[in-house]
Scaffold this motif. Sequence first.
Motif: not given
Length: 457
Positions: A56-67, A96-98, A101-109, A142-146
């Motif tokens: 579910p944590l994997f899905f949560l991270v993926t869901f954010v990116i897919v959304g 692409t820019v957004l 940026a969002v994925t980088s911050v999200f991954s670090i957190v 996660l950047i590859a998924t994004t």
Amino acid sequence: MITDMTKGSPLRHILLFSVPLLIGNIFQQLYNIADLVIVGRTLGVEPFAAVGAVAPLFFLVTFVIVGLTNGFAVVTGQRYGAKDINGVRNSVIISTVLSTAVTSVFSIVCCLLMNPILHWMNVPENIYHNAYWYVQIITIGLIATTLYNLLASIIRALGDSKTPLYFLIIASVINIILALVFIQCFHMGVPGSAIAVILSQGISFLLCLIFIKYKFPILHLQKNDFKFSLNEFYKSSWEHLRVGIPMAIQFSIIGVGILIIQSVCNTFGSNVIAAVTAALRIEQIATLPMMSFGVALAAYVAQNYGAKKFKRIRLGVIKTSTINIVLSIFMAFVMRLWGTDIIGAFIGTPTKDIINIAHKYLLISTVFYFFLGQIFIYRNALQGMGETIFPTLACIAELVMRAFAAVYLAIKFGYIGMFYSGPIAWISASTVLFFGYLYSIRRIIYKFRRAVLKVNK
């Protein structure tokens, strides 16, 4: 191949668009399912439970990116429907820019907070090590998924659902091969399966990029496409974020709800975790046809919304809603008859206890597939029109009801009570979305007619 869905039969467009999506969604599920099957059959129940405990944590991270990426693609689709080609290319740049940026911050957190998150999820000590490294590796890559999801969403927004499918099939096969090599040949265990997932997603992204370069001239970016003022950048960014962020929040709310369920599930031990993990994966495959029609409808609605063809939107929603009602009944019947027979495909030697627990889950959830099918229709229809309020409210209702039911009913009735949390959440969300769609489509048509009357005057 780019498809203009503002002309011709709505049902034909949606059907033709949804078939590649269905096949693609099946292969998308193979990313995680292949890991579970390989881990379960080669490493045993506990490693299988480790992957399942953090799924579910994997899905949560993926869901954010897919959304987020799907939201950006809605803007792309609307601009294409309005025949604004320069706007389409601008949308690709901004997206692409957004997204990066969002994925980088999200991954670090997520990486920094991983230990507290897993402790909050009540991951058992005997599977903690494998669970931690599986989800940590997924988050780092996660950047590859994004990037893959972004390009695939853009290509689909232009009416081509086949191309991302072909690349996904190739990457899925590579994922299975790499997972077997890393686990069986290099003895990397659970972390090896996570590395295989990330590498496969990276390959999908590269294949999409190559295809766009040679086959999609509409997406070829020139120097002039990057020449826009700071004010134009802010304005376009806001237009994308206005749709992307609510969709990311909606998906994340769904993911948080599943996380809460999993944290409750983890308190019942490895057998319940393994049973629920296997049952959920089977259920995800069973509901893919309904989900695929929903995603196809989103692309169809976005193009017709951009073209101001609102009657076609209504017609498409009615037809896909009817199809999903039939599908929900059929898939519920199939799952009740043969769902538990597939459990052995995930775990080499499932115990009788695991089989019984999974069977009880499927008997409960299948009764409510009708509501889940309607969620896919009305949520995607609203998102295709750029409407974010009602999908967000539906997600909040789903989260509240799922969390309340999971915690309260689990205390009262054990893990059986927890199994009712999903259906209760589906009923709540589908009700909000149905009435939200009726209100939104009427409001949009009313505003359009008023605008036309003003012009004619």
